[in-house]
Design an enzyme around this catalytic site. Sequence first.
Site, PDB file in Angstrom:
ATOM      1  N   SER A 197     -11.531  -1.085  -0.377  1.00 30.31           N
ATOM      2  CA  SER A 197     -10.243  -1.025   0.330  1.00 30.31           C
ATOM      3  C   SER A 197     -10.425  -1.287   1.813  1.00 30.31           C
ATOM      4  O   SER A 197      -9.536  -1.805   2.481  1.00 30.31           O
ATOM      5  CB  SER A 197      -9.610   0.361   0.168  1.00 30.31           C
ATOM      6  OG  SER A 197      -8.890   0.479  -1.018  1.00 30.31           O
TER       7      SER A 197
ATOM      8  N   ASP B 206       0.837  -1.196   0.000  1.00 33.76           N
ATOM      9  CA  ASP B 206       0.000   0.000   0.000  1.00 33.76           C
ATOM     10  C   ASP B 206       0.880   1.258   0.000  1.00 33.76           C
ATOM     11  O   ASP B 206       1.926   1.286  -0.640  1.00 33.76           O
ATOM     12  CB  ASP B 206      -0.908  -0.051   1.237  1.00 33.76           C
ATOM     13  CG  ASP B 206      -2.250   0.615   1.011  1.00 33.76           C
ATOM     14  OD1 ASP B 206      -2.271   1.850   0.872  1.00 33.76           O
ATOM     15  OD2 ASP B 206      -3.283  -0.090   0.975  1.00 33.76           O
TER      16      ASP B 206
ATOM     17  N   ASN C  59     -14.388  -0.455  -6.962  1.00 34.71           N
ATOM     18  CA  ASN C  59     -15.490   0.445  -6.625  1.00 34.71           C
ATOM     19  C   ASN C  59     -16.228   1.079  -7.804  1.00 34.71           C
ATOM     20  O   ASN C  59     -16.733   2.171  -7.695  1.00 34.71           O
ATOM     21  CB  ASN C  59     -14.952   1.585  -5.747  1.00 34.71           C
ATOM     22  CG  ASN C  59     -14.295   1.070  -4.499  1.00 34.71           C
ATOM     23  OD1 ASN C  59     -14.844   0.268  -3.773  1.00 34.71           O
ATOM     24  ND2 ASN C  59     -13.072   1.512  -4.261  1.00 34.71           N
TER      25      ASN C  59
ATOM     26  N   HIS D 106      -3.731   5.941   3.723  1.00 35.08           N
ATOM     27  CA  HIS D 106      -4.501   4.781   3.283  1.00 35.08           C
ATOM     28  C   HIS D 106      -3.952   3.471   3.843  1.00 35.08           C
ATOM     29  O   HIS D 106      -4.698   2.645   4.385  1.00 35.08           O
ATOM     30  CB  HIS D 106      -4.511   4.755   1.750  1.00 35.08           C
ATOM     31  CG  HIS D 106      -5.350   3.670   1.153  1.00 35.08           C
ATOM     32  ND1 HIS D 106      -4.853   2.416   0.864  1.00 35.08           N
ATOM     33  CD2 HIS D 106      -6.646   3.657   0.774  1.00 35.08           C
ATOM     34  CE1 HIS D 106      -5.816   1.680   0.335  1.00 35.08           C
ATOM     35  NE2 HIS D 106      -6.915   2.410   0.268  1.00 35.08           N
TER      36      HIS D 106
END
Length: 421
Positions: free
Chosen positions: A364, A149, A284, A182
Amino acid sequence: MPKIFGAALLVLALAAAPSATAVAGPTAQSGQTAGQTTGRYIVTLEHTPAAESADAAVNAAVGRASSMGAVVVHVYRHALQGYAASMTAATAAALADEPGVRSVEPDRPVRIAAQSVPTGVDRVEADLSATAAIDGKDTRVDADVAVIDTGIDADHPDLNVYEAGGKNCWLPILPPMDMHGHGTHVAGTIGALDNGTGVVGAAPGVRLWPVQVLSPLGSGSTSNVVCGIDYVTEHADEIDVVNMSLGGSGKDDGNCGKTNNDAMHQAICNSVAKGVTYAVAAGNDHIDAAGFVPAAYDEVITVSALADFDGKPGGLGRPTCRTDRDDTFADFSNYGRDVDLIAPGVCIRSTFRYGGYSTLSGTSMAAPHVAGGAALYRATHPGASPAAVKSALVTAGGTDWTWPSEDGDGIKEPLLRLRSF
């Protein structure tokens, strides 16, 4: 003769609108940017099984590329054999014809597309797991989870970041420290400490390995992601589970990326073969996940998002950070036969950068619940294969969520349920 193949543009799998308490990232990439490249290429070599011969082959290939003016930035030896380098298109074409080269693909940009843990952990019943043992006494789950990430805030007091592990594939001279948020948010959902403060993860206190493949702005490249998978595979005897809350357009060729020369798929397949379980976000765009990778790969656990506002079934929770319907398929989540599980992914509170906390929505946020679940299972089944972990999670899944709703495929995915782990 090897050819140059296009690589999919990757984006972190968050939904389009951030919550009021979240830091908004860059907007989603449009199709117009899909052809952009980073000026780098990923060169995958024909597989050489013997370790010494493989190293020699890789070193020779790197030396040959350098002699042709390429600037090598990553060398891959574990998940696949090859390298990534900055070079001209002419050099890439010449290298594609070199003996021993399987494929040369443009390195594409990766970028975040921006969209509390307590409700998510409650909904998947991690608080009822004997292994999680959530009681505020800081009992820690004995498992290791890598987060591919933006890095992880190693100084966050609510996370057990493994000091001896981690890698920065975005800028190797720096530690994998999250300056975006994130990766730290994902890490908290997986394993925030059960220490009576802040939030708690699905597998409290697991050792978290930060593998940074994206910049502080949330951008990176496929070659960085493959670098991260390569690092994980090098440590496959230590790392049990990986979370990848990112993805982009592409398809599963059914042959571990060998038919369509998908380096990321080849790397994941080889990593899974070494015993590492991968949990990934479904995406998404509210479309079939079959066109989104790594979600489409059969070797991973693909996770869609549930809208849940109170941590309970029944659809009685009032919307908080988003206008969605409680206990239903999230209106942004991808769906399809490639999806293995559904988990909470709307208005999830978790750890954030600079020692803070934030609320975010997206697949996520759903995937790390499953990564935490996989860690719980591996903690009590240390020899379990990725296929066995996946089967256990899917088999234990429940159906107590409202359907049909926004789901677009006529399939009711099992809802992650961890009380028996």
